[in-house]
Write an enzyme that holds these catalytic residues in place. Structure first.
Site, PDB file in Angstrom:
ATOM      1  N   GLU A 144       2.496 -13.519  -3.693  1.00  0.00           N
ATOM      2  CA  GLU A 144       2.919 -13.575  -2.055  1.00  0.00           C
ATOM      3  C   GLU A 144       2.646 -14.898  -1.484  1.00  0.00           C
ATOM      4  OE1 GLU A 144       2.702  -9.565  -0.243  1.00  0.00           O
ATOM      5  OE2 GLU A 144       1.385  -9.244  -1.570  1.00  0.00           O
ATOM      6  N   SER A 154       7.306  -5.325  -8.817  1.00  0.00           N
ATOM      7  CA  SER A 154       6.508  -6.332  -9.445  1.00  0.00           C
ATOM      8  C   SER A 154       5.620  -5.771 -10.583  1.00  0.00           C
ATOM      9  CB  SER A 154       5.398  -6.316  -8.338  1.00  0.00           C
ATOM     10  OG  SER A 154       4.389  -5.339  -8.240  1.00  0.00           O
ATOM     11  N   HIS A 155       5.769  -4.565 -11.124  1.00  0.00           N
ATOM     12  CA  HIS A 155       5.113  -4.128 -12.439  1.00  0.00           C
ATOM     13  C   HIS A 155       6.327  -3.603 -13.355  1.00  0.00           C
ATOM     14  CE1 HIS A 155       1.537  -4.324 -10.116  1.00  0.00           C
ATOM     15  NE2 HIS A 155       1.035  -4.329 -11.435  1.00  0.00           N
TER      16      HIS A 155
END
Lengths: 345, 345
Positions: free
Chosen positions: A188, A47-48
Site C-alpha cells: 500500500e 491480494s491473495h
C-alpha cells in the site's frame, strides 16, 4: 461490461493448477498452492488471489523454492506435531499434517502444528477455516520480512506478522479473523509512492524514527504496527512463538537469507488447535452455542464480523462464478502456455 | 517527604496476608491473594497493588466469594488441566495447578490450564511470569464485565478482556506483556468524570454509538477496544476462548450474574503454556538465545520492552523497600485491625 470475464471456481482451479504444473511444481504441490490461491480469488481477497501466481513463479524461477518437496511429518505422539516443508511452499505441508493435527487436538484437547522451512505467501484464514470445519478453534501465526519497527524504535526488526483465529459456528462459515500486525501492507505504501500521494499518519517512520507521510521516506525507514505499543507487543510475540521458539527464521533473518524482500520469504509457521468440546465438557455447556450468543449479538447490533465481506463474495462466486478482467484472463493464458518462460516476456 | 513511609516487601506481604485472614480468608487463600497484590505494589503497578484490597474485602463482605474455597485439580492426564476455584479467588487456584501445568507442558510440549468459577481481580502478568521462571512461554486471558462495544457497534458486549504473554529470558526478568484489549480502563473514564475533563477521542461511544469525549455519555454508552477492528477481533477471541470454550461466563453473563460492575467479576480463565525447548528441539537451535537476538535488538535501538518500568520499580522495591503514603499506611492499619468491619467506617 466488455472487460469482464466469468469463470467458475472449479475451472479457475484447473487453470491455476495447470500453470503450476507447467512451471515445474509436482502435481501435489501444484494442487495445494492452486487451492489456496483460488480460495483467495473466490473470496475477492484480491491480494491473495491470482495476483500471487507471479510471485510464486518468480521464486520458482529463482530456484529459491523446492518444486517437488514432499512434506515430512514428524509426530512425537504428544501435543506437538511437526511437518518439514523441505524448502517447498507451506500449503502442501499444512495439508500433509492437517489430519494428524485434527486427530491429536480431539484426543488431547489441544495440539500444535509446527511447519518448518517453508516458503509462505498465503493468507492464514485458509488454514484456520479448514480447522473450524473440523470443529476446532485455532490460532495461526508466522513471521515475514522485517520491515516494521517496534513501538518507540526506528529500525525494522518485525515482520508484518499476520495472526489469524478461527472459531467454529453452526452455519457454513466460521468466525475468522486474519490480519497483519502492521498498520498497513508494504504494497500500500508502494502504491502511494507510485501515485505521488502521501501516506496516512501513523503508518511509518523515516530512517531517523520520525513520523512521516512521505512514501519514499517510509520505504527507506520502517513501517509501524497497528495499535501502538499493544500491537507491537503482539507482533513481537509472533516473532518469538513462530520464529525463535521453533528454531526457524525470525523476520530479520528471513530478509537477510533472501537478500531482500523481492521474493517470497522462507521461515516457519505455528498453528495451535483447540477442541472446544474437550475444554467445555466439565461445564455441561455447549461451547458452540455459547459462542453464538456473543456472535449473533455482535451481528445483531449491526456491527460487522471479520471476514463477512469474504463470505459474501464467496457465496456469489460459488453461485455465479468469479469475475476477472481481460488483462487477468490474458495473464492466465500466458502463464498456462509458457509457465516460467512467461516471466521473461 | 514527611508523607512517605517505607515498608519492605516481606513486611507488606505479612500485613496484607494478616488483613485477609482477619477478613475470613483461609490462610492458603489469604497467602495467594496477598502475594499477587504485594507483587503489584512492589512493581509500582498501583492499580493492581494494595488499592485492590478494598475490592476484595467488599466482595467478601457481600458474600459473593468463597473465603475458604479449596481449589480442586482435575487432571485428565492429557493436554488440558482444569482447576475448579469453587467460587473463590483465582489466585489460589492458579497456584494449586501450576506445578501440574508446568510438568505437563514440559512432557507434551504444550498444555492448557482452565480455571473454573473464580473471582478475578489480578494482573495476568503474575501468572505468565511464574511460568517464564519455569522456562515456559505462555499466553493468559480472561473475560471481565461487558463495558466495551465491538468495532462498528454500540452495545457493550465485550469485557476489557486482558491478554498477557510471557517468554523466558536468561536474566532475572522475562519478556512480558499484559494489557487490556479496551483502549482505556473504565476507572480512567470515571476519573475524567470526577475531574470534569473530557476523555480523549477514540475511548468510547455514547448510547447511540456516536463517538464521544463526554465521560458521562461514555459511561452510559460503551468503551472501545484498542486498535479498531483488529483489537475488537482479539477481544472477541478472548470471550470465545476464555469464556464460551470453557463453558464459563462471558463478560455479559458475568455482569448479569453480579447485577452490575460494582463488585469483582466471576468467570473462568485460560492459560496456555508452551515449552520452547520441545518446539525448537528438531531445529538444533536454542530458542531462548534466538529470542534474545530480537529482544536485545529492540532494547538496543532505545525502544522500551513492555514491563520494563515494572521491573525497574521491582528492583528498587526489593533493595530499598516500597514507598507508601500516610493515607495508605493508615488504611492498612484500619484493615488489619478491623477486617471487614473496616468497610463500614
Amino acid at each position: 461490461m466488455a472487460d469482464q470475464h466469468i469463470i467458475s471456481v472449479d475451472r479457475l482451479m484447473n487453470r491455476v493448477q495447470a500453470i503450476f504444473e507447467k512451471s515445474g511444481l509436482s502435481p501435489d504441490n501444484a494442487h495445494a498452492v492452486a487451492h489456496v490461491i483460488v480460495a483467495g480469488e473466490r473470496d475477492h481477497c484480491k491480494s491473495h488471489g491470482i495476483y500471487r501466481i507471479e510471485g510464486c513463479l518468480r521464486v520458482l524461477a529463482a530456484g529459491k523454492v523446492s518444486p517437488d518437496a514432499v512434506p515430512q511429518l514428524q509426530d512425537s505422539g504428544k501435543a506437538v506435531i511437526e511437518v518439514d516443508a523441505g524448502g517447498g511452499f507451506s500449503n502442501p505441508a499444512f495439508y500433509a499434517a492437517k489430519d494428524a493435527l485434527v486427530a491429536r487436538a480431539r484426543e488431547t484437547g489441544l495440539a500444535a502444528l509446527v511447519i518448518r522451512d517453508c516458503l509462505h505467501f498465503s493468507a492464514l484464514w485458509h488454514d484456520v477455516e479448514a480447522l473450524a470445519e473440523e470443529g476446532l478453534a485455532s490460532l495461526s501465526m508466522c513471521p515475514s520480512y522485517s520491515f516494521v519497527a517496534p513501538a518507540g524504535g526506528k529500525e525494522p526488526l518485525l515482520g508484518t506478522n499476520p495472526i489469524a483465529f478461527g472459531w467454529p459456528r453452526p452455519g457454513p462459515t466460521p468466525y475468522v479473523f486474519d490480519f497483519a500486525t502492521s498498520v498497513a501492507a508494504r504494497g500500500e505504501i508502494e502504491l502511494h509512492r507510485r501515485a505521488g500521494t502521501p501516506i496516512p499518519e501513523g503508518w511509518a517512520v523515516d530512517r531517523d524514527g520520525n513520523p512521516t507521510t512521505d512514501p519514499d521516506a517510509a520505504l527507506d525507514g520502517a513501517m509501524l504496527t497497528f495499535g501502538a505499543h499493544k500491537g507491537s507487543a503482539i507482533s513481537t510475540m509472533v516473532e518469538l512463538l513462530a520464529g525463535a521458539m521453533l528454531g526457524e527464521f525470525m523476520s530479520k533473518e528471513a530478509l537477510d537469507f533472501m537478500g531482500g524482500g523481492a521474493l517470497l520469504p522462507r521461515h516457519g509457521a505455528l498453528i495451535l488447535a483447540l477442541d472446544p468440546q474437550t475444554f467445555a465438557k466439565r461445564s455441561g455447556r455447549d461451547p458452540i452455542a455459547e459462542g453464538e450468543k456473543l456472535l449473533t449479538a455482535i451481528s445483531g447490533q449491526g456491527a460487522r464480523l471479520p471476514s463477512e465481506r469474504r463470505f459474501t463474495a464467496r457465496a456469489k462466486a460459488l453461485s455465479e462464478g468469479i469475475v476477472l478482467t481481460a488483462a487477468e484472463m490474458a495473464q492466465l493464458d500466458r502463464f498456462e502456455a509458457k509457465g516460467l518462460a512467461a516471466l521473461e516476456g
